[in-house]
Design a protein around this motif. Structure first.
Motif, PDB file in Angstrom:
ATOM      1  N   SER A 186      -9.237   2.161  -0.234  1.00 59.27           N
ATOM      2  CA  SER A 186      -9.581   0.765  -0.011  1.00 59.27           C
ATOM      3  C   SER A 186     -10.989   0.631   0.543  1.00 59.27           C
ATOM      4  O   SER A 186     -11.583   1.570   1.026  1.00 59.27           O
ATOM      5  CB  SER A 186      -8.572   0.139   0.951  1.00 59.27           C
TER       6      SER A 186
ATOM      7  N   SER B   4      -7.922  -4.461   4.066  1.00 59.39           N
ATOM      8  CA  SER B   4      -7.848  -3.301   4.948  1.00 59.39           C
ATOM      9  C   SER B   4      -8.996  -3.334   5.931  1.00 59.39           C
ATOM     10  O   SER B   4     -10.048  -3.900   5.654  1.00 59.39           O
ATOM     11  CB  SER B   4      -7.953  -2.004   4.141  1.00 59.39           C
TER      12      SER B   4
ATOM     13  N   ALA C 145      -8.728  -4.625  -0.529  1.00 58.01           N
ATOM     14  CA  ALA C 145      -8.123  -3.336  -0.855  1.00 58.01           C
ATOM     15  C   ALA C 145      -7.340  -3.439  -2.156  1.00 58.01           C
ATOM     16  O   ALA C 145      -6.341  -2.779  -2.325  1.00 58.01           O
ATOM     17  CB  ALA C 145      -7.221  -2.885   0.279  1.00 58.01           C
TER      18      ALA C 145
ATOM     19  N   PRO D 116       0.829  -1.204   0.000  1.00 58.61           N
ATOM     20  CA  PRO D 116       0.000   0.000   0.000  1.00 58.61           C
ATOM     21  C   PRO D 116       0.857   1.244   0.000  1.00 58.61           C
ATOM     22  O   PRO D 116       1.947   1.251   0.537  1.00 58.61           O
ATOM     23  CB  PRO D 116      -0.798  -0.123   1.296  1.00 58.61           C
TER      24      PRO D 116
ATOM     25  N   THR E  46      -3.887  -1.770   7.029  1.00 55.30           N
ATOM     26  CA  THR E  46      -3.808  -2.475   5.753  1.00 55.30           C
ATOM     27  C   THR E  46      -2.698  -3.516   5.807  1.00 55.30           C
ATOM     28  O   THR E  46      -1.566  -3.197   6.163  1.00 55.30           O
ATOM     29  CB  THR E  46      -3.537  -1.498   4.591  1.00 55.30           C
TER      30      THR E  46
END
Length: 166
Positions: free
Chosen positions: A21, A34, A28, A14, A101
């Protein structure tokens, strides 16, 4: 460790714009699942954020920990969540949202608030004095961390990335 620049995520991890997300447990995209917790006007934001993150770690297989190293990694994540949310409570008028995440090798924590300040470890760090240790702890435990300013100049997201246990 950075203090105010956006991260340069590894492929498949990420990035600072991970806010796109899906909410609470949804996928996500390629970065991984997430979890999003809205914290506006919530009392007890720090313990609520820790419990929320602990549940995400359990759902993702980090808890119960299979080894002492996995237990330490999970405890580090919970400590960083506590420090980021506490800083938002003390210095930024309260947190708006926590986003957790999971990537293949990195777990990313993001705490958004409406504050204008720039979090930074106190320099020099004085271990024997009470208070002022939050961002020092974040800096020591995380692979990287930083701040992303919200569009329009109101508020920010403080993010931190920790290595997944392996």
């Amino acid at each position: 460790m950075s203090t105010t620049r956006p991260s340069r995520p590894a492929p498949g991890e990420p990035g600072p714009e991970a806010h796109g997300s899906a909410a609470a447990g949804g996928p996500a995209g390629p970065a991984g699942p997430s979890r999003r917790l809205h914290l506006v006007g919530v009392g007890g934001a720090v313990p609520m954020s820790r419990d929320f993150t602990r549940q995400a770690l359990a759902d993702w297989g980090w808890l119960p920990a299979a080894s002492a190293d996995h237990r330490a990694a999970a405890e580090d994540v919970l400590l960083v969540v506590s420090e980021l949310v506490t800083n938002a409570c003390l210095h930024a008028g309260g947190p708006e949202e926590l986003l957790v995440t999971r990537g293949a090798k990195v777990l990313r924590l993001e705490v958004s608030d409406l504050g204008a300040g720039e979090p930074a470890p106190r320099t020099p760090h004085r271990a024997g004095r009470p208070g002022g240790h939050g961002m020092f702890i974040v800096q020591r435990l995380c692979l990287d961390w930083g701040v992303v300013r919200h569009e329009g100049g109101v508020g920010k997201t403080v993010w931190a990335e920790l290595a997944a246990p392996g």
